[in-house]
Design a protein around this motif. Structure first.
Motif, PDB file in Angstrom:
ATOM      1  N   GLY A 167     -14.362   0.287  -0.224  1.00  0.00           N
ATOM      2  CA  GLY A 167     -13.151  -0.331   0.326  1.00  0.00           C
ATOM      3  C   GLY A 167     -12.532   0.543   1.400  1.00  0.00           C
ATOM      4  N   CYS A 168     -11.501   0.004   2.033  1.00  0.00           N
ATOM      5  CA  CYS A 168     -10.911   0.737   3.153  1.00  0.00           C
ATOM      6  C   CYS A 168      -9.484   0.257   3.377  1.00  0.00           C
ATOM      7  CB  CYS A 168     -11.762   0.494   4.401  1.00  0.00           C
ATOM      8  SG  CYS A 168     -11.179   1.436   5.796  1.00  0.00           S
ATOM      9  N   ASP A 169      -8.605   1.217   3.655  1.00  0.00           N
ATOM     10  CA  ASP A 169      -7.193   0.877   3.921  1.00  0.00           C
ATOM     11  C   ASP A 169      -6.848   1.006   5.395  1.00  0.00           C
ATOM     12  OD1 ASP A 169      -6.835   0.591   1.191  1.00  0.00           O
ATOM     13  OD2 ASP A 169      -6.161   2.650   0.911  1.00  0.00           O
ATOM     14  N   ASN A 170      -7.852   1.177   6.239  1.00  0.00           N
ATOM     15  CA  ASN A 170      -7.547   1.497   7.641  1.00  0.00           C
ATOM     16  C   ASN A 170      -7.189   0.286   8.504  1.00  0.00           C
ATOM     17  OD1 ASN A 170      -7.746   4.217   7.416  1.00  0.00           O
ATOM     18  ND2 ASN A 170      -9.913   4.307   7.935  1.00  0.00           N
ATOM     19  N   PHE A 171      -7.700  -0.848   8.181  1.00  0.00           N
ATOM     20  CA  PHE A 171      -7.411  -2.066   8.945  1.00  0.00           C
ATOM     21  C   PHE A 171      -7.608  -1.885  10.446  1.00  0.00           C
ATOM     22  CE2 PHE A 171      -5.407  -2.779   4.886  1.00  0.00           C
ATOM     23  CZ  PHE A 171      -5.724  -4.086   4.623  1.00  0.00           C
ATOM     24  N   CYS A 172      -8.801  -1.475  10.835  1.00  0.00           N
ATOM     25  CA  CYS A 172      -9.133  -1.474  12.258  1.00  0.00           C
ATOM     26  C   CYS A 172      -9.066  -2.940  12.715  1.00  0.00           C
ATOM     27  CB  CYS A 172     -10.529  -0.906  12.478  1.00  0.00           C
ATOM     28  SG  CYS A 172     -10.621   0.828  11.995  1.00  0.00           S
ATOM     29  N   SER A 173      -8.653  -3.125  13.959  1.00  0.00           N
ATOM     30  CA  SER A 173      -8.328  -4.471  14.445  1.00  0.00           C
ATOM     31  C   SER A 173      -9.472  -5.480  14.322  1.00  0.00           C
ATOM     32  CB  SER A 173      -7.955  -4.368  15.919  1.00  0.00           C
ATOM     33  OG  SER A 173      -9.094  -3.882  16.626  1.00  0.00           O
ATOM     34  N   PHE A 174     -10.727  -4.977  14.413  1.00  0.00           N
ATOM     35  CA  PHE A 174     -11.893  -5.861  14.543  1.00  0.00           C
ATOM     36  C   PHE A 174     -12.621  -6.089  13.224  1.00  0.00           C
ATOM     37  CE2 PHE A 174     -12.742  -1.427  15.483  1.00  0.00           C
ATOM     38  CZ  PHE A 174     -13.703  -1.128  14.539  1.00  0.00           C
ATOM     39  N   CYS A 175     -12.211  -5.392  12.156  1.00  0.00           N
ATOM     40  CA  CYS A 175     -13.106  -5.207  11.004  1.00  0.00           C
ATOM     41  C   CYS A 175     -12.701  -6.033   9.788  1.00  0.00           C
ATOM     42  CB  CYS A 175     -13.123  -3.728  10.641  1.00  0.00           C
ATOM     43  SG  CYS A 175     -14.250  -3.356   9.294  1.00  0.00           S
ATOM     44  N   VAL A 176     -13.705  -6.616   9.119  1.00  0.00           N
ATOM     45  CA  VAL A 176     -13.443  -7.446   7.937  1.00  0.00           C
ATOM     46  C   VAL A 176     -13.433  -6.651   6.629  1.00  0.00           C
ATOM     47  CG1 VAL A 176     -14.320  -9.666   8.765  1.00  0.00           C
ATOM     48  CG2 VAL A 176     -15.910  -8.007   7.782  1.00  0.00           C
ATOM     49  N   VAL A 177     -13.897  -5.409   6.690  1.00  0.00           N
ATOM     50  CA  VAL A 177     -14.108  -4.666   5.438  1.00  0.00           C
ATOM     51  C   VAL A 177     -12.871  -4.586   4.538  1.00  0.00           C
ATOM     52  CG1 VAL A 177     -14.573  -2.334   4.516  1.00  0.00           C
ATOM     53  CG2 VAL A 177     -16.153  -3.390   6.132  1.00  0.00           C
ATOM     54  N   PRO A 178     -11.672  -4.291   5.084  1.00  0.00           N
ATOM     55  CA  PRO A 178     -10.517  -4.223   4.176  1.00  0.00           C
ATOM     56  C   PRO A 178     -10.255  -5.549   3.462  1.00  0.00           C
ATOM     57  CG  PRO A 178     -10.005  -3.182   6.266  1.00  0.00           C
ATOM     58  CD  PRO A 178     -11.320  -3.893   6.448  1.00  0.00           C
ATOM     59  N   TYR A 179     -10.710  -6.657   4.061  1.00  0.00           N
ATOM     60  CA  TYR A 179     -10.493  -7.965   3.438  1.00  0.00           C
ATOM     61  C   TYR A 179     -11.608  -8.306   2.453  1.00  0.00           C
ATOM     62  CZ  TYR A 179      -7.619  -7.947   7.607  1.00  0.00           C
ATOM     63  OH  TYR A 179      -6.738  -7.565   8.578  1.00  0.00           O
ATOM     64  N   GLY A 211     -19.985   5.201   1.284  1.00  0.00           N
ATOM     65  CA  GLY A 211     -18.629   4.681   1.213  1.00  0.00           C
ATOM     66  C   GLY A 211     -18.302   4.073   2.557  1.00  0.00           C
ATOM     67  N   GLN A 212     -17.479   3.041   2.559  1.00  0.00           N
ATOM     68  CA  GLN A 212     -17.084   2.455   3.851  1.00  0.00           C
ATOM     69  C   GLN A 212     -16.314   3.479   4.656  1.00  0.00           C
ATOM     70  OE1 GLN A 212     -16.704  -0.044   1.278  1.00  0.00           O
ATOM     71  NE2 GLN A 212     -18.425  -1.176   2.103  1.00  0.00           N
ATOM     72  N   ASN A 213     -15.566   4.324   3.941  1.00  0.00           N
ATOM     73  CA  ASN A 213     -14.814   5.399   4.589  1.00  0.00           C
ATOM     74  C   ASN A 213     -15.027   6.617   3.712  1.00  0.00           C
ATOM     75  OD1 ASN A 213     -13.059   6.862   6.109  1.00  0.00           O
ATOM     76  ND2 ASN A 213     -11.256   5.667   5.598  1.00  0.00           N
ATOM     77  N   SER A 250     -18.397   7.884   7.939  1.00  0.00           N
ATOM     78  CA  SER A 250     -17.179   8.690   8.007  1.00  0.00           C
ATOM     79  C   SER A 250     -16.230   8.188   9.076  1.00  0.00           C
ATOM     80  CB  SER A 250     -17.554  10.131   8.330  1.00  0.00           C
ATOM     81  OG  SER A 250     -18.326  10.667   7.286  1.00  0.00           O
ATOM     82  N   HIS A 251     -14.962   8.545   8.902  1.00  0.00           N
ATOM     83  CA  HIS A 251     -13.954   8.252   9.922  1.00  0.00           C
ATOM     84  C   HIS A 251     -13.538   9.593  10.549  1.00  0.00           C
ATOM     85  CE1 HIS A 251     -10.403   6.857  11.948  1.00  0.00           C
ATOM     86  NE2 HIS A 251     -10.626   5.613  11.554  1.00  0.00           N
ATOM     87  N   PRO A 252     -13.460   9.656  11.885  1.00  0.00           N
ATOM     88  CA  PRO A 252     -13.118  10.940  12.533  1.00  0.00           C
ATOM     89  C   PRO A 252     -11.825  11.552  12.001  1.00  0.00           C
ATOM     90  CG  PRO A 252     -13.761   9.311  14.177  1.00  0.00           C
ATOM     91  CD  PRO A 252     -13.727   8.593  12.859  1.00  0.00           C
ATOM     92  N   ASN A 289      -6.475   0.299  16.451  1.00  0.00           N
ATOM     93  CA  ASN A 289      -5.806   0.914  15.298  1.00  0.00           C
ATOM     94  C   ASN A 289      -6.667   1.993  14.648  1.00  0.00           C
ATOM     95  OD1 ASN A 289      -3.682   1.241  13.472  1.00  0.00           O
ATOM     96  ND2 ASN A 289      -4.605  -0.164  11.986  1.00  0.00           N
ATOM     97  N   ARG A 290      -7.358   2.786  15.474  1.00  0.00           N
ATOM     98  CA  ARG A 290      -8.260   3.789  14.921  1.00  0.00           C
ATOM     99  C   ARG A 290      -7.529   5.067  14.477  1.00  0.00           C
ATOM    100  NH1 ARG A 290     -13.009   3.027  12.859  1.00  0.00           N
ATOM    101  NH2 ARG A 290     -13.863   4.943  13.694  1.00  0.00           N
ATOM    102  N   GLY A 291      -6.325   5.277  15.022  1.00  0.00           N
ATOM    103  CA  GLY A 291      -5.550   6.426  14.539  1.00  0.00           C
ATOM    104  C   GLY A 291      -5.965   7.762  15.127  1.00  0.00           C
TER     105      GLY A 291
HETATM  106 FE1  SF4 Z   1     -12.319   0.695   7.598  1.00  0.00          FE
HETATM  107 FE2  SF4 Z   1     -14.431   1.391   9.131  1.00  0.00          FE
HETATM  108 FE3  SF4 Z   1     -13.619  -1.175   9.021  1.00  0.00          FE
HETATM  109 FE4  SF4 Z   1     -12.100   0.621  10.269  1.00  0.00          FE
HETATM  110  S1  SF4 Z   1     -14.201  -0.010  10.860  1.00  0.00           S
HETATM  111  S2  SF4 Z   1     -11.397  -0.940   8.806  1.00  0.00           S
HETATM  112  S3  SF4 Z   1     -12.440   2.461   9.024  1.00  0.00           S
HETATM  113  S4  SF4 Z   1     -14.465   0.055   7.300  1.00  0.00           S
END
Ligand code: SF4
Ligand code: 5AD
Length: 467
Positions: A167-179, A211-213, A250-252, A289-291
């Motif tokens: 799972g992931c709490d980052n909510f990048c603008s383009f990504c479905v993973v958090p959902y 892991g997704q992150n 990984s996330h930078p 929203n990459r932070g």
């Molecule tokens: Fe999370 Fe990676 Fe998707 Fe960003 S791209 S929301 S860090 S899984």
């Protein structure tokens, strides 16, 4: 686990799309179903159960799924006409995101299950045999899944995957993973170590932590204190027989000092890292929203290369995110030039329904996205070729993983993740051996056992026996 005999054995066909975590999930679904008598088979024909483990990350996932379901409908009918049956399940992220749509468009599907519910498969199979409609399970309590998976696992071979974080709490603008995968969750360290020990006992010599992150890992350690990924890697590196460790993705922003130091201190941690940056433009990174900024990414790369000068870097890129201008894209190209990647994955931006970027203004025209992607891929390809060529002449430790393409050949894996082909006896599989790299190919390397270098290329022909 009791092994069912041939008469009661049921055939399970699993088809997996997408990331390594889906591959891991598929092996765990097979483990969950093994006590019910299901054993994996290579083709759907004649299968008693078919599971399609889907991926939703990029384009056309649902079209692919529905065309596959159309084919399976025919097979299911034929089996039923012959007095048999086929339990048809759709799993993974498309199931999570489009469960209702699947049962509406393909009512012959028996089970729809999200990534967090596959520990309940046995119960779902039982319910499916009684129910009139499809059984749908798409809740997201991830902790329960890991608590309920069987300890017993089929061997994954010399190289194995192990999910430590999901799972992931980052909510990048383009990504479905958090959902689709839900909130970030880290498994307790003790559970991870125990699973790693079992994998090693089953023959694994290299484990990739998934892991997704993954570098946001903060699982509970002994005494209740959280462990970061660096600490976990140090612990896993102590397992006798485990030669190699890797982790992805990984996330930078989550690259902490302890994890960077692990790249310096732990020889088992391979000198390869997949670290997606997505874009080299600060404007686009902010919109995504990459932070982090491009400069912050470069600083992370510098810290990593100081710790491990031999590090091969890989990344993900998206060309044509909404709002990306030609100047933004030029900054991505400049970042690639500056870093030098050994491997990379690049994608054309594709809107995923429900994500913020999908509804954003200033979508980049298709032709422009295509042109940018092509320019980026040409540059990344050249860097990959250059990296592979730079390995020629080196003696590298290669983990031998299985038979090669040709008789007498074995396949292995370099420290930097390239497949390596060489001549060696099959009984050496599972060992890490020094190999002199002789040639670079687009996606692999080939070489010669360094121990065999002194030997003549071919033995002299036998002297003819005197008459
Ligand atoms: Fe999370 Fe990676 Fe998707 Fe960003 S791209 S929301 S860090 S899984
Ligand atoms: N469009 C294009 N690429 C995407 N990725 C994720 N979502 C999208 C999307 N909507 C890419 C990212 C991510 C990789 C796994 O897939 O680069 O890192």
């Amino acid at each position: 686990m009791t092994v069912p005999d041939a008469a009661t054995r049921k055939r399970l066909f699993l088809r997996t799309w997408g990331c390594q975590m889906n591959v891991y999930d598929s092996t765990r679904m097979a483990d969950v179903l093994a006590p019910l008598g299901y054993a994996p088979v290579e083709a759907p024909e004649g299968a008693d159960m078919v599971i399609l483990n889907t991926c939703h990350i990029r384009e056309k996932a649902s079209e692919k799924l529905f065309s596959e379901l159309g084919r399976l409908r025919e097979m299911k009918r034929e089996r039923e006409a012959a007095g048999g049956g086929m339990v048809l399940a759709v799993a993974g992220c498309v199931a999570q995101a489009e469960g209702a749509e699947i049962t509406r468009r393909a009512p012959w599907v028996d089970i729809v299950l999200g990534p967090q519910t596959y520990h309940r498969l046995p119960e779902m199979v039982a319910r499916a045999s009684r129910a009139a409609g499809a059984v749908i399970e798409t809740e997201m309590p991830v902790e329960q899944k890991f608590d309920h998976l069987p300890e017993q696992a089929a061997s994954q071979g010399i190289t194995a995957f192990l999910t430590v974080q999901e799972g992931c709490d980052n909510f990048c603008s383009f990504c479905v993973v958090p959902y689709t995968r839900g909130a970030e969750y880290s498994r307790p360290a003790a559970a991870v170590v125990a699973e790693a020990r079992r994998l090693v006992a089953g023959g694994a010599r290299e484990i990739t932590l998934l892991g997704q992150n993954v570098n946001a890992y903060h699982g509970e350690g002994p005494g209740g204190r959280a462990w970061g990924l660096g600490r976990l890697i140090r612990e896993l590196a102590e397992i006798p027989g485990l030669l190699r460790l890797r982790y992805t993705t990984s996330h930078p922003r989550d690259m902490d000092d302890d994890l960077v130091a692990a790249h310096r201190d732990i020889p088992a941690l391979m000198p390869y890292l997949h670290l997606p940056v997505q874009s080299g433009s600060d404007r686009v990174l902010a919109a995504m929203n990459r932070g982090h900024t491009a400069a912050e990414f470069l600083a992370v790369v510098e810290r990593l290369r100081e710790a491990q000068p031999d590090l091969a870097l890989s990344s993900d890129f998206i060309a044509g995110h909404p709002g990306e201008t030609a100047e933004d894209f030029a900054q991505t190209m400049a970042l690639v030039e500056r870093v030098g990647f050994a491997l990379a994955y690049s994608f054309k931006y594709s809107p995923r329904p429900g994500t913020p970027a999908a509804g954003a203004p200033f979508q980049v025209p298709e032709a422009e996205k295509d042109a940018r992607l092509q320019a980026l891929q040409t540059l990344l390809r050249a860097q990959q070729d250059e990296f592979n060529r730079s390995r020629v002449g080196l003696v590298a430790p290669v983990l031998l993983t299985g038979p090669g393409r040709h008789p007498g050949q074995v396949a292995g894996r370099s420290p930097w993740l390239q497949p390596v082909h060489l001549a060696a006896p099959l009984d050496m599989v599972g060992r890490e051996v020094p190999v002199r790299i002789l040639a670079a190919h687009p996606n692999s390397l080939s070489g010669l056992l360094a121990a065999a270098e002194g030997a003549p290329a071919s033995l002299p022909a036998e002297e003819p026996a005197p008459a």
